[in-house]
Enzyme design. Structure first.
Site, PDB file in Angstrom:
ATOM      1  N   LYS A 185      52.885  -0.987  69.321  1.00  6.76           N
ATOM      2  CA  LYS A 185      53.037  -0.014  68.355  1.00  6.76           C
ATOM      3  C   LYS A 185      52.130   0.544  66.837  1.00  6.76           C
ATOM      4  O   LYS A 185      52.177  -0.393  66.299  1.00  6.76           O
ATOM      5  CB  LYS A 185      54.206  -0.234  67.609  1.00  6.76           C
ATOM      6  CG  LYS A 185      55.288   1.560  66.857  1.00  6.76           C
ATOM      7  CD  LYS A 185      55.891   2.370  67.563  1.00  6.76           C
ATOM      8  CE  LYS A 185      56.021   3.565  66.915  1.00  6.76           C
ATOM      9  NZ  LYS A 185      55.105   4.378  67.808  1.00  6.76           N
TER      10      LYS A 185
ATOM     11  N   LYS B  81      46.966  -0.044  68.100  1.00  4.28           N
ATOM     12  CA  LYS B  81      45.762   1.006  67.322  1.00  4.28           C
ATOM     13  C   LYS B  81      45.032   1.674  68.319  1.00  4.28           C
ATOM     14  O   LYS B  81      44.762   1.266  69.190  1.00  4.28           O
ATOM     15  CB  LYS B  81      45.561   0.700  66.179  1.00  4.28           C
ATOM     16  CG  LYS B  81      45.321   1.726  65.360  1.00  4.28           C
ATOM     17  CD  LYS B  81      46.587   2.165  64.450  1.00  4.28           C
ATOM     18  CE  LYS B  81      46.666   3.190  63.499  1.00  4.28           C
ATOM     19  NZ  LYS B  81      47.613   3.358  62.206  1.00  4.28           N
TER      20      LYS B  81
ATOM     21  N   ASP C 222      48.192   9.806  63.049  1.00  2.00           N
ATOM     22  CA  ASP C 222      47.614   8.440  61.499  1.00  2.00           C
ATOM     23  C   ASP C 222      46.231   9.733  61.812  1.00  2.00           C
ATOM     24  O   ASP C 222      47.095  11.102  62.103  1.00  2.00           O
ATOM     25  CB  ASP C 222      46.487   7.408  62.460  1.00  2.00           C
ATOM     26  CG  ASP C 222      46.067   6.457  61.162  1.00  2.00           C
ATOM     27  OD1 ASP C 222      46.641   5.994  61.137  1.00  2.00           O
ATOM     28  OD2 ASP C 222      44.856   7.044  61.296  1.00  2.00           O
TER      29      ASP C 222
HETATM   30  P1  NDP Z   1      46.096  12.840  57.424  1.00  4.98           P
HETATM   31  O1  NDP Z   1      44.669  13.245  58.604  1.00  4.98           O
HETATM   32  O2  NDP Z   1      47.217  14.095  57.783  1.00  4.98           O
HETATM   33  O3  NDP Z   1      45.214  13.095  56.413  1.00  4.98           O
HETATM   34  C1  NDP Z   1      43.386  12.541  55.927  1.00  4.98           C
HETATM   35  C2  NDP Z   1      43.230  13.047  54.978  1.00  4.98           C
HETATM   36  O4  NDP Z   1      42.196  12.067  54.597  1.00  4.98           O
HETATM   37  C3  NDP Z   1      42.921  14.560  54.806  1.00  4.98           C
HETATM   38  O5  NDP Z   1      42.636  14.931  53.032  1.00  4.98           O
HETATM   39  C4  NDP Z   1      41.284  13.511  55.031  1.00  4.98           C
HETATM   40  O6  NDP Z   1      40.787  14.823  54.246  1.00  4.98           O
HETATM   41  C5  NDP Z   1      41.567  12.828  54.120  1.00  4.98           C
HETATM   42  N1  NDP Z   1      39.985  12.141  54.055  1.00  4.98           N
HETATM   43  C6  NDP Z   1      40.289  11.545  55.406  1.00  4.98           C
HETATM   44  N2  NDP Z   1      38.918  10.590  55.782  1.00  4.98           N
HETATM   45  C7  NDP Z   1      38.353  10.985  54.124  1.00  4.98           C
HETATM   46  C8  NDP Z   1      36.923  10.386  53.396  1.00  4.98           C
HETATM   47  N3  NDP Z   1      36.280   9.872  53.841  1.00  4.98           N
HETATM   48  N4  NDP Z   1      37.347  10.698  52.406  1.00  4.98           N
HETATM   49  C9  NDP Z   1      37.366  10.920  51.774  1.00  4.98           C
HETATM   50  N5  NDP Z   1      38.848  11.903  51.831  1.00  4.98           N
HETATM   51  C10 NDP Z   1      39.018  11.600  53.019  1.00  4.98           C
HETATM   52  O7  NDP Z   1      46.545  11.454  58.007  1.00  4.98           O
HETATM   53  P2  NDP Z   1      47.311  10.603  57.151  1.00  4.98           P
HETATM   54  O8  NDP Z   1      47.682  11.604  56.169  1.00  4.98           O
HETATM   55  O9  NDP Z   1      48.218  10.724  58.063  1.00  4.98           O
HETATM   56  O10 NDP Z   1      46.657   9.689  56.761  1.00  4.98           O
HETATM   57  C11 NDP Z   1      46.336   9.080  55.411  1.00  4.98           C
HETATM   58  C12 NDP Z   1      45.832   7.384  55.898  1.00  4.98           C
HETATM   59  O11 NDP Z   1      47.275   6.639  55.598  1.00  4.98           O
HETATM   60  C13 NDP Z   1      45.043   6.688  56.642  1.00  4.98           C
HETATM   61  O12 NDP Z   1      44.152   5.615  56.385  1.00  4.98           O
HETATM   62  C14 NDP Z   1      46.312   5.568  58.144  1.00  4.98           C
HETATM   63  O13 NDP Z   1      45.655   4.844  58.236  1.00  4.98           O
HETATM   64  C15 NDP Z   1      47.456   5.815  56.557  1.00  4.98           C
HETATM   65  N6  NDP Z   1      49.337   5.691  57.006  1.00  4.98           N
HETATM   66  C16 NDP Z   1      49.175   6.889  57.860  1.00  4.98           C
HETATM   67  C17 NDP Z   1      50.307   7.285  58.102  1.00  4.98           C
HETATM   68  C18 NDP Z   1      50.870   8.193  58.621  1.00  4.98           C
HETATM   69  O14 NDP Z   1      52.590   7.942  58.957  1.00  4.98           O
HETATM   70  N7  NDP Z   1      50.620   9.383  59.426  1.00  4.98           N
HETATM   71  C19 NDP Z   1      51.225   5.557  58.825  1.00  4.98           C
HETATM   72  C20 NDP Z   1      50.410   4.784  57.766  1.00  4.98           C
HETATM   73  C21 NDP Z   1      49.795   4.580  56.924  1.00  4.98           C
HETATM   74  P3  NDP Z   1      39.523  16.040  55.342  1.00  4.98           P
HETATM   75  O15 NDP Z   1      40.527  16.834  56.363  1.00  4.98           O
HETATM   76  O16 NDP Z   1      38.589  16.142  54.423  1.00  4.98           O
HETATM   77  O17 NDP Z   1      38.930  14.417  56.511  1.00  4.98           O
END
Ligand code: NDP
Length: 445
Positions: free
Chosen positions: A90, A126, A166
């Protein structure tokens, strides 16, 4: 680390050359496990760690699709099925141009311990692709998702491997992938993917779960010191799924969130973030953080520097791995940060974590603090299996209880190993022990 763990880490580096973030994730766990191995020599005798660091299966595949101009595009797809000792694999799918095998393995490895902490019978996995949904039309995203699933479908199933979202994978992408899975298999197998839409098998509170859970975990840590979110000044990085709902929950609990970001810059809004406006821009219009300042006069866009330059008492990194480094940690500590909880996976570098711990900040590692997302995915699977749909309140109450249990187990484990307040050690040992015991019972497989 002792000689045994050192040698194991060298083995990981030699066998997986150039996979820096994967090495980092393994090192962070191995660093914590020394005392658990001394207490439980049977784990070493049964080669538990040697087996745990090697994925059960790694799938890498071609994803060809045709863009809106009729041009053939080719991306690379991944699914790493890491460990199934506790249940079906998962873990989410990430669509981002940076995705490579090292990132997928780091995320899959973290997922083993995170899923174990939820106590819900889910193994770790993953996947993802170097495809970037930004700037693509809905039709392009659909064609890509259909091609991705045309290979992935043969490897997944509700009792085998259950992907979710993700970075870059939200309800739209899950919908397209589910549609293609259904078409290929001729089965309405709702439990094969989580993060589905509410009308066709999704769970209420799944969208909110990771961000809400991160704040709830931080709140539990603060409660141990007689504090809470009320009156705190909070900075959140990112503006995606996790960030938006971390902002919402922190503000519901009385904090003022003054900043958020994306890869183009950060916004400071001293009045407190208007989360409904941010949600409209990001989730409905698929806009950028810069669009927020066009609608709110108290907000300012900053395109240089770092969101961590903004003074706060609580920092919630919710964007991506290694986004908060040593220099940023020093700035945060100098500006008076007291609590750091990782909404993203491994957003703080090891040097940053050390600075927070030396400064006696409350620090929550992602594998514990952001486990609410996968926990609610497992609740979605439970609802799919029983053909029920729970109310938002019921799902949220379960999430709240799970986060409290994870917090308490991490705190109690750290205490039992003589390191009270060390949530990194507590999460790693507690997560590891449950998987290790299952692997011992299941023999050498
Ligand atoms: P989203 O795609 O919804 O959002 C990601 C956010 O992070 C965007 O604002 C994006 O900006 C920003 N971002 C991504 N890469 C970069 C970077 N290199 N530098 C600066 N900003 C960046 O993803 P999630 O919110 O779902 O995921 C965010 C984090 O949380 C990840 O690490 C993910 O693995 C973790 N996570 C998510 C879960 C979930 O349920 N969604 C569960 C557990 C962990 P931009 O649009 O400009 O790229």
């Amino acid at each position: 680390m002792d000689d045994y763990l050192d040698a194991l880490f060298e083995h990981v580096r030699t066998l997986n050359p150039g996979e820096d973030v994967f090495h980092q994730a393994v090192h962070e766990v191995l660093e914590s496990l020394g005392p658990a191995l001394v207490k439980n020599p049977q784990y070493r005798d049964a080669g538990i760690l040697e087996r745990m660091i090697e994925p059960e299966r790694q799938i890498v595949f071609r994803v060809p699709w045709i863009d809106d101009y009729g041009k053939v595009q080719v991306h690379r797809g991944y699914r790493v099925e890491y460990n199934s000792a506790l249940g079906p694999y998962k873990g989410g799918l990430r669509f981002h141009p940076s995705v490579n095998i090292s990132i997928v393995k780091f995320l899959g490895f973290e997922q083993i311990f995170k899923n174990s902490l939820t106590r819900q019978g889910i193994g770790g996995g993953k996947g993802g692709s170097n495809f970037d949904p930004h700037g693509k039309s809905d039709n392009e995203v659909m064609r890509f998702c259909q091609s991705f699933m045309t290979e992935l479908y043969r490897h997944i199933g509700e009792y085998t491997d259950v992907p979710a979202g993700d970075i870059g994978v939200g309800a739209r992408e899950i919908g397209y992938m589910f549609g293609q899975y259904k078409r290929l298999t001729n089965r309405y197998e709702a439990g094969v993917l989580t993060g589905k839409g509410l009308g066709w098998g999704g769970s209420l509170a799944r969208t909110e779960a990771t961000g809400y859970g991160t704040v709830l975990f931080a709140e539990s840590m603060m409660h141990q010191h007689g504090e809470g979110f009320d009156g705190q000044r909070v900075v959140v990085s990112g503006s995606g799924n996790v960030a938006i709902y971390a902002i919402e929950k922190a503000q519901q609990l009385g904090a003022t969130v003054v900043s958020f970001s994306d890869s183009s810059g950060y916004v400071v809004d001293e009045e407190g973030v208007d989360v409904d406006l941010l949600r409209q821009i990001k989730e409905v219009e698929r806009g950028r953080v810069s669009d927020y300042v066009d609608h709110k006069s108290s907000a300012e866009l900053v395109t240089g520097g770092s969101v961590w330059d903004v003074p706060c008492t609580v920092a919630l990194p919710c964007a991506t791995q290694n986004e908060l480094d040593e220099a940023a940690a020093r700035t945060l500590v100098n500006n008076g940060v007291k609590v750091v909880a990782e909404g993203a996976n491994m957003p703080c570098t090891p040097e940053a974590v050390e600075i927070f711990q030396l400064a006696e900040c409350l620090f929550a590692p992602g594998k514990a603090a952001n486990a609410g997302g996968v926990a609610t995915s497992a609740l979605e699977m439970e609802q799919n299996a029983s053909r029920e749909q729970w109310s938002f309140d019921k799902a949220e109450a379960k999430l709240t209880k799970i986060m409290k249990t994870i917090h308490d187990e991490c705190a109690e484990t750290a205490e039992a190993y003589g390191q009270p307040g060390d949530y990194v050690l507590g999460a790693n040992i507690a997560g590891f022990t449950r998987v290790a015991d299952a692997m011992l019972a299941q023999g050498i497989v």
